[in-house]
Scaffold this motif. Structure first.
Motif, PDB file in Angstrom:
ATOM      1  N   LEU A   1      -4.475  -2.914  -5.790  1.00 46.76           N
ATOM      2  CA  LEU A   1      -3.471  -2.476  -4.829  1.00 46.76           C
ATOM      3  C   LEU A   1      -3.957  -2.639  -3.389  1.00 46.76           C
ATOM      4  N   GLU A   2      -5.198  -2.310  -3.146  1.00 48.56           N
ATOM      5  CA  GLU A   2      -5.713  -2.399  -1.780  1.00 48.56           C
ATOM      6  C   GLU A   2      -5.801  -3.826  -1.283  1.00 48.56           C
ATOM      7  N   ASN A   3      -5.760  -4.787  -2.205  1.00 43.06           N
ATOM      8  CA  ASN A   3      -5.734  -6.203  -1.823  1.00 43.06           C
ATOM      9  C   ASN A   3      -4.309  -6.732  -1.660  1.00 43.06           C
ATOM     10  N   SER A   4      -3.325  -5.893  -1.982  1.00 49.79           N
ATOM     11  CA  SER A   4      -1.934  -6.305  -1.834  1.00 49.79           C
ATOM     12  C   SER A   4      -1.485  -6.084  -0.390  1.00 49.79           C
TER      13      SER A   4
ATOM     14  N   GLN B   1      -6.817   8.487  -3.701  1.00 51.09           N
ATOM     15  CA  GLN B   1      -6.533   7.163  -3.134  1.00 51.09           C
ATOM     16  C   GLN B   1      -5.042   6.807  -3.173  1.00 51.09           C
ATOM     17  N   VAL B   2      -4.255   7.542  -3.924  1.00 50.23           N
ATOM     18  CA  VAL B   2      -2.817   7.256  -3.994  1.00 50.23           C
ATOM     19  C   VAL B   2      -1.999   8.436  -3.476  1.00 50.23           C
ATOM     20  N   ASN B   3      -2.613   9.279  -2.666  1.00 47.15           N
ATOM     21  CA  ASN B   3      -1.935  10.506  -2.237  1.00 47.15           C
ATOM     22  C   ASN B   3      -0.776  10.272  -1.271  1.00 47.15           C
ATOM     23  N   ALA B   4      -0.642   9.049  -0.743  1.00 51.15           N
ATOM     24  CA  ALA B   4       0.497   8.750   0.134  1.00 51.15           C
ATOM     25  C   ALA B   4       1.691   8.203  -0.638  1.00 51.15           C
TER      26      ALA B   4
ATOM     27  N   GLU C   1     -10.142  -0.396 -11.081  1.00 49.65           N
ATOM     28  CA  GLU C   1      -9.639  -1.765 -10.957  1.00 49.65           C
ATOM     29  C   GLU C   1      -8.242  -1.790 -10.346  1.00 49.65           C
ATOM     30  N   LEU C   2      -7.413  -0.826 -10.730  1.00 50.90           N
ATOM     31  CA  LEU C   2      -6.065  -0.783 -10.175  1.00 50.90           C
ATOM     32  C   LEU C   2      -6.094  -0.532  -8.668  1.00 50.90           C
ATOM     33  N   ILE C   3      -6.919   0.386  -8.232  1.00 49.43           N
ATOM     34  CA  ILE C   3      -7.014   0.670  -6.795  1.00 49.43           C
ATOM     35  C   ILE C   3      -7.471  -0.573  -6.038  1.00 49.43           C
ATOM     36  N   GLU C   4      -8.425  -1.304  -6.580  1.00 51.26           N
ATOM     37  CA  GLU C   4      -8.883  -2.540  -5.933  1.00 51.26           C
ATOM     38  C   GLU C   4      -7.742  -3.548  -5.846  1.00 51.26           C
TER      39      GLU C   4
END
Length: 433
Positions: free
Chosen positions: A166-169, A196-199, A161-164
């Motif tokens: 952030l990706e919408n931000s 998914q957060v490696n950057a 849910e967190l990745i979703e």
């Protein structure tokens, strides 16, 4: 003839320079210095003294504080006034609480802003960095910390849910997450979707569980664990009033902890065979209960040296317990990374042995028993002077662990901006690799 010509040229150049200074087009101050003093570099754009501007996402409470207080409101904004205190005062829960202290520091609206390394901004357009207040370590410890518990799925779903989110931000999209700060100090934190957060700028305690494409020193920040023993604020004074901590600390070398570890931590069992049983050594197998932590607190305060072998990963909380106990750390870990090492020289207050040296019979004890008292006292003084850098507290104080971490993040921002700006204009990304 030539002399007159040269004089006219010099006079003409002087008049031009004087006019430029008068009109404000040239500022001579940074480029000149008083006789005998080095001049500062010209054309610098130093941001020293300016706090990092951080936008903190307002995530639903289930991502952070609800793990501590299940009934906390999702409607009422979290402020400095209603922020709940950290619910665990010792043990593993406290050890992995960096994420909480970073969040709390951004809510703190008191104190002198000039002493802060980071301040919260409510307008994301003004932000230098974005803090993601997901308590990933607490999530692992709360939702199935035994790895196979059914509740582990709750930890995974939070990450999804967190990745979703952030990706919408648009701010995540704008930088690819590069200017986002994500804490994950437990070695199993965020374990399902790390790729998914490696950057992003990750706040880690070491790189033991991470491949280089996810975590590395170029972009990430090494954090101390939150120490679990109480800080030592008073040292022993002998009868004549002279401070002599060397004589007051009767134990030569102290270790109390779990000896059954994975990976490089297997060295603990082998060290036990070499060290346990010596009259000037305390080497005891133990787990971090409240009572055992109290015993460790007293033991470290009465020891000259405190042993820090690798755990399941290269680092462990024991190192930072030793520092705040003013016990000289003896570090045995070939792959350890240390917090704030661009500002702190650990060799000034710590002793280092390689794993091979440590496993040579008699090597450690021979070196420590012959350690000069004068050298130990010098290291001990230095240790006391740096111990405040490893304190997590609210409100944060100047140069404490929270402020040191934000300063480390601030150091990463120029490279982040470079990467973001190149990413926006390159048609062939990283063509030079």
């Amino acid at each position: 003839m030539y002399g007159k010509t040269i004089s006219i040229i010099v006079l003409f150049a002087f008049l031009i320079a004087s006019y430029s200074i008068y009109m404000g087009t040239i500022d001579p101050t940074p480029c000149f210095s008083q006789l005998g003093k080095p001049s500062p570099p010209c054309n610098t754009t130093s941001t020293k003294g300016q706090p990092l501007r951080v936008f903190m996402y307002d995530l639903p409470r289930k991502f952070n504080l609800a793990m501590m207080h299940p009934n906390i409101s999702d409607v009422e904004p979290i402020t400095a006034e209603n922020l709940p205190s950290w619910h665990q005062t010792s043990g593993v829960g406290r050890q992995h609480s960096v994420e909480y202290w970073l969040m709390a520091s951004l809510l703190n609206n008191g104190g002198d802003e000039e002493e802060k390394e980071a301040v919260r901004v409510l307008d994301p357009e003004l932000a230098d960095a974005f803090y993601v207040p997901f308590f990933s370590s607490l999530s692992f410890n709360t939702h199935g910390k035994n790895m196979t518990d059914p509740d582990t799925e709750l930890d995974r779903l939070l990450q999804v849910e967190l990745i979703e989110y952030l990706e919408n931000s648009k701010y995540w999209q704008r930088s690819g997450g590069r200017d986002h700060v994500i804490p994950m100090t437990h070695p199993n934190a965020f374990r399902f979707l790390r790729q998914q957060v490696n950057a992003s700028i990750l706040i880690l305690v070491d790189f033991g569980r991470y491949p280089k494409e996810i975590a590395n020193l170029d972009k990430d920040v090494v954090s101390p664990y939150v120490h679990v023993v109480e800080s030592f604020t008073e040292d022993v004074v002998v009868d004549d009033g002279a401070l002599d901590p060397f004589e007051a600390r009767s134990t030569l070398l102290y270790f109390r902890g779990n000896t059954v570890r994975k990976a490089d931590g297997k060295i603990r069992i082998r060290l036990e065979k070499l060290l346990a049983g010596n009259s000037d050594v305390h080497y005891v197998k133990s787990i971090p209960t409240t009572q055992n932590i109290k015993v460790s607190t007293e033991g470290m305060r009465s020891s000259k040296f405190c042993l820090h072998p690798a755990g399941d990963t290269p680092s462990s909380c024991r190192l930072f317990d030793a520092i705040v106990s003013h016990c000289i750390p003896v570090i045995i870990s070939d792959k350890i990374e240390l917090p704030f090492e661009d500002e702190i020289d650990y060799s000034e207050f710590s002793v280092f042995f390689s794993a091979n040296e440590a496993l040579e019979p008699g090597f450690i004890l021979s070196n420590l028993r012959q350690f000069p008292k004068e050298k130990w006292l010098k290291m001990w003084e230095r240790l006391k002077n740096v111990s405040h850098h490893f304190e997590f507290q609210y409100p944060p104080k100047r140069e404490d662990a929270v402020n040191m971490l934000w300063r480390q993040v601030k150091h990463k921002i120029p490279d982040v901006k470079l990467a973001v700006h190149r990413h926006r204009r390159l048609k062939v990304p990283d063509w030079w690799l």
